[in-house]
Design a protein around this motif. Structure first.
Motif, PDB file in Angstrom:
ATOM      1  N   THR A   1       0.831  -1.209   0.000  1.00  0.00           N
ATOM      2  CA  THR A   1       0.000   0.000   0.000  1.00  0.00           C
ATOM      3  C   THR A   1       0.864   1.257   0.000  1.00  0.00           C
ATOM      4  N   ARG A   2       0.514   2.190  -0.869  1.00  0.00           N
ATOM      5  CA  ARG A   2       1.229   3.466  -0.894  1.00  0.00           C
ATOM      6  C   ARG A   2       0.829   4.300   0.322  1.00  0.00           C
ATOM      7  N   VAL A   3       1.814   4.801   1.032  1.00  0.00           N
ATOM      8  CA  VAL A   3       1.554   5.515   2.288  1.00  0.00           C
ATOM      9  C   VAL A   3       0.682   6.740   2.058  1.00  0.00           C
ATOM     10  N   PHE A   4       0.912   7.459   0.943  1.00  0.00           N
ATOM     11  CA  PHE A   4       0.223   8.734   0.749  1.00  0.00           C
ATOM     12  C   PHE A   4      -1.258   8.588   0.432  1.00  0.00           C
ATOM     13  N   GLU A   5      -1.751   7.354   0.286  1.00  0.00           N
ATOM     14  CA  GLU A   5      -3.190   7.176   0.082  1.00  0.00           C
ATOM     15  C   GLU A   5      -3.963   7.273   1.395  1.00  0.00           C
ATOM     16  N   HIS A   6      -3.243   7.235   2.524  1.00  0.00           N
ATOM     17  CA  HIS A   6      -3.881   7.339   3.846  1.00  0.00           C
ATOM     18  C   HIS A   6      -4.982   6.301   4.014  1.00  0.00           C
ATOM     19  N   ARG A   7      -4.699   5.087   3.562  1.00  0.00           N
ATOM     20  CA  ARG A   7      -5.707   4.033   3.709  1.00  0.00           C
ATOM     21  C   ARG A   7      -5.789   3.589   5.166  1.00  0.00           C
TER      22      ARG A   7
ATOM     23  N   ASN B   1      -8.169   7.006   0.981  1.00  0.00           N
ATOM     24  CA  ASN B   1      -8.602   6.155  -0.130  1.00  0.00           C
ATOM     25  C   ASN B   1      -9.248   4.860   0.351  1.00  0.00           C
ATOM     26  N   GLY B   2      -9.845   4.896   1.545  1.00  0.00           N
ATOM     27  CA  GLY B   2     -10.622   3.765   2.018  1.00  0.00           C
ATOM     28  C   GLY B   2      -9.830   2.789   2.878  1.00  0.00           C
ATOM     29  N   MET B   3     -10.418   1.631   3.107  1.00  0.00           N
ATOM     30  CA  MET B   3      -9.751   0.590   3.877  1.00  0.00           C
ATOM     31  C   MET B   3      -8.499   0.129   3.135  1.00  0.00           C
TER      32      MET B   3
END
Length: 326
Positions: A98-104, A139-141
């Protein structure tokens, strides 16, 4: 962004867990009792990371974290009685991809958000602003993390709903400065705030793609969305995953204000400052908390309680957590 005369409350990270002997993750300091008690996020995340690292070849997975994934996901500062929490947007990814900057939403992010809210309460903040950096608010779960830890999916879902409920009924006014896309559970996170501010010149999207990724959202999540959106939107948002931008959301009242992007955070702080009187002292805060619990009674009664699997094991998303293209 108008912060030059503020006093700062820096929440520093401390080492909290090691995965597979060398994968070091950290959280914000002063972890609350919720981490040490029933939630115990650190232990859950350590177990999850260990499994991910084992399945991704061990050393390669460990390099993925040490090379790019930061341990501090948030920063918090006090601005004249308003706690301003920023979700950081660096490059890099977690070991599970998971990309960190998506703030999932994963256990690490959830625990740091709880810690930031705990700190706001300790410092006597009269309002809270949460903003993001980069092109995502949330960006969700974290579907890649969940895919690697399917057996824990219901617990992760329960913890996410408890966080939504906490924000929904928080004892002081809350404002979300929506810097970027807010989708799926990230859309619900934004809706949990009292006030939402979105940049008028942004191309960011709001949508809830359960139909496209094979997930049936829980009763609590559904009640939260119903409580925060006008009825004419329910079908398009919940059943059909329609995508919305700022102008339409502002028209429907889902977004409360739409300044230009250059003024997004300063406008959010301005609105929060105007609401500080509604979080001025202990009695006022308890009153506001009680009002919110009654106002959102159906959502509060369901969020985090008797949570059932939403279909994570059979979800129809690709390895990056996006809907599979037909």
């Amino acid at each position: 962004e108008g912060h030059t005369s503020t006093s700062h409350l820096q929440l520093r990270c401390s080492a909290l867990c090691r995965c597979a002997g060398s994968c070091r993750l950290a959280m914000l300091h002063h972890l609350s009792q919720r981490c040490l008690g029933r939630r115990c996020q650190a232990a859950a995340l350590a177990r999850g990371c260990a499994r991910v690292l084992a399945s991704s070849g061990g050393a390669e997975g460990r390099r993925g974290l040490s090379a790019g994934a930061p341990t501090q996901l948030l920063k918090t500062e006090m601005v004249d009685g308003v706690a301003v929490v920023t979700m950081l947007g660096p490059e890099g990814q977690f070991p599970w991809g998971t990309r960190v900057f998506e703030h999932r939403i994963n256990p690490l992010l959830m625990e740091q958000v709880h810690s930031a809210l705990d700190a706001a309460e300790r410092e006597g903040a009269q309002a809270v602003v949460v903003a993001g950096e980069g092109k995502f608010f949330c960006n969700g779960m974290d579907l890649q993390y969940i895919s690697a830890n399917v057996s824990e999916s219901t617990k992760i879902q329960t913890d996410a709903e408890e966080l939504l409920s906490r924000i929904l009924t928080f004892k002081v006014p809350t404002v979300a400065a929506l810097n970027g896309h807010f989708t799926a559970a990230g859309a619900m996170l934004a809706l949990a705030f009292d006030v939402r501010i979105m940049a008028s010149d942004s191309k960011s999207l709001f949508f809830v793609p359960g139909i496209d990724i094979g997930l049936v959202y829980s009763p609590g999540m559904t009640e939260l969305m119903k409580a925060k959106m006008p009825q004419p939107l329910w079908n398009d948002v919940l059943c059909f995953g329609k995508r919305y931008q700022c102008a339409e959301l502002h028209q429907h009242g889902v977004v409360n204000a739409a300044p230009p992007s250059s003024q997004l955070v300063s406008k959010a702080i301005e609105i929060a400052a105007e609401l500080k009187a509604k979080g001025k002292d202990a009695k006022t805060r308890e009153t506001l908390h009680g009002i919110k619990r009654h106002l959102y009674r159906e959502a509060v009664a369901s969020l985090g309680r008797d949570v059932e699997d939403m279909g994570f094991a059979s979800g129809t998303w690709d390895p990056t957590g996006r809907a599979t293209k037909s």
